[in-house]
Design a protein around this motif. Structure first.
Motif, PDB file in Angstrom:
ATOM      1  N   LYS A  34      13.882  17.467 -25.937  1.00 37.07           N
ATOM      2  CA  LYS A  34      14.047  18.913 -25.794  1.00 37.07           C
ATOM      3  C   LYS A  34      14.699  19.349 -27.101  1.00 37.07           C
ATOM      4  O   LYS A  34      15.822  18.942 -27.416  1.00 37.07           O
ATOM      5  CB  LYS A  34      14.946  19.244 -24.611  1.00 37.07           C
ATOM      6  CG  LYS A  34      15.244  20.722 -24.501  1.00 37.07           C
ATOM      7  CD  LYS A  34      16.193  21.001 -23.360  1.00 37.07           C
ATOM      8  CE  LYS A  34      16.531  22.474 -23.315  1.00 37.07           C
ATOM      9  NZ  LYS A  34      17.540  22.747 -22.278  1.00 37.07           N
ATOM     10  N   THR A  35      14.002  20.148 -27.886  1.00 39.77           N
ATOM     11  CA  THR A  35      14.507  20.544 -29.200  1.00 39.77           C
ATOM     12  C   THR A  35      15.698  21.479 -29.048  1.00 39.77           C
ATOM     13  O   THR A  35      15.632  22.474 -28.333  1.00 39.77           O
ATOM     14  CB  THR A  35      13.391  21.224 -30.017  1.00 39.77           C
ATOM     15  OG1 THR A  35      12.312  20.301 -30.157  1.00 39.77           O
ATOM     16  CG2 THR A  35      13.885  21.640 -31.382  1.00 39.77           C
ATOM     17  N   VAL A  38      16.219  23.046 -35.287  1.00 39.16           N
ATOM     18  CA  VAL A  38      15.230  22.615 -36.276  1.00 39.16           C
ATOM     19  C   VAL A  38      15.627  23.192 -37.621  1.00 39.16           C
ATOM     20  O   VAL A  38      16.016  24.352 -37.713  1.00 39.16           O
ATOM     21  CB  VAL A  38      13.819  23.124 -35.905  1.00 39.16           C
ATOM     22  CG1 VAL A  38      12.821  22.822 -37.009  1.00 39.16           C
ATOM     23  CG2 VAL A  38      13.347  22.528 -34.602  1.00 39.16           C
ATOM     24  N   VAL A  65      14.845  17.631 -37.071  1.00 36.22           N
ATOM     25  CA  VAL A  65      15.053  18.142 -35.716  1.00 36.22           C
ATOM     26  C   VAL A  65      16.195  17.404 -35.022  1.00 36.22           C
ATOM     27  O   VAL A  65      16.434  16.224 -35.270  1.00 36.22           O
ATOM     28  CB  VAL A  65      13.742  18.028 -34.885  1.00 36.22           C
ATOM     29  CG1 VAL A  65      13.324  16.581 -34.720  1.00 36.22           C
ATOM     30  CG2 VAL A  65      13.869  18.696 -33.539  1.00 36.22           C
ATOM     31  N   GLY A  67      17.507  16.955 -30.964  1.00 35.93           N
ATOM     32  CA  GLY A  67      17.089  17.243 -29.608  1.00 35.93           C
ATOM     33  C   GLY A  67      17.761  16.339 -28.604  1.00 35.93           C
ATOM     34  O   GLY A  67      18.472  15.400 -28.959  1.00 35.93           O
TER      35      GLY A  67
END
Length: 94
Positions: A34-35, A38, A65, A67
């Protein structure tokens, strides 16, 4: 899921929001994140400007990223020993 990308080269104004199907863990070595954040790096800025020639659109930048792990394939192993709810960052740094 929501995604951020572009369908033509240009400046920052070419970015747009996309709605895409939710990805799933398809292979035993997949990790689903689940980001949370970024970062767009200099390569991605140059790519968006069209400095590297063609591309297949849409393009979704964001190689840097952070997450939260939400799903793991059955064969995910390694130095990180990832678990669901871990929050790995780029290069394994949190």
């Amino acid at each position: 899921m929501k995604a951020f990308g572009y369908e033509k080269f240009g400046g920052p104004d070419v970015f747009q929001a996309f709605e895409l199907p939710e990805p799933s863990v398809k292979q035993a070595t997949d990790v689903k994140l689940k980001t949370l954040a970024v970062g767009l790096n200099n390569f991605e800025r140059s790519q968006r400007a069209g400095n590297f020639g063609g591309g297949r659109f849409p393009i979704f930048p964001g190689r840097d990223v952070v997450g939260e792990v939400v799903a793991l394939g059955d064969d995910v192993t390694g130095a990180l020993n990832w678990r669901r709810c871990d929050r790995p960052g780029w290069a394994g740094v949190c």
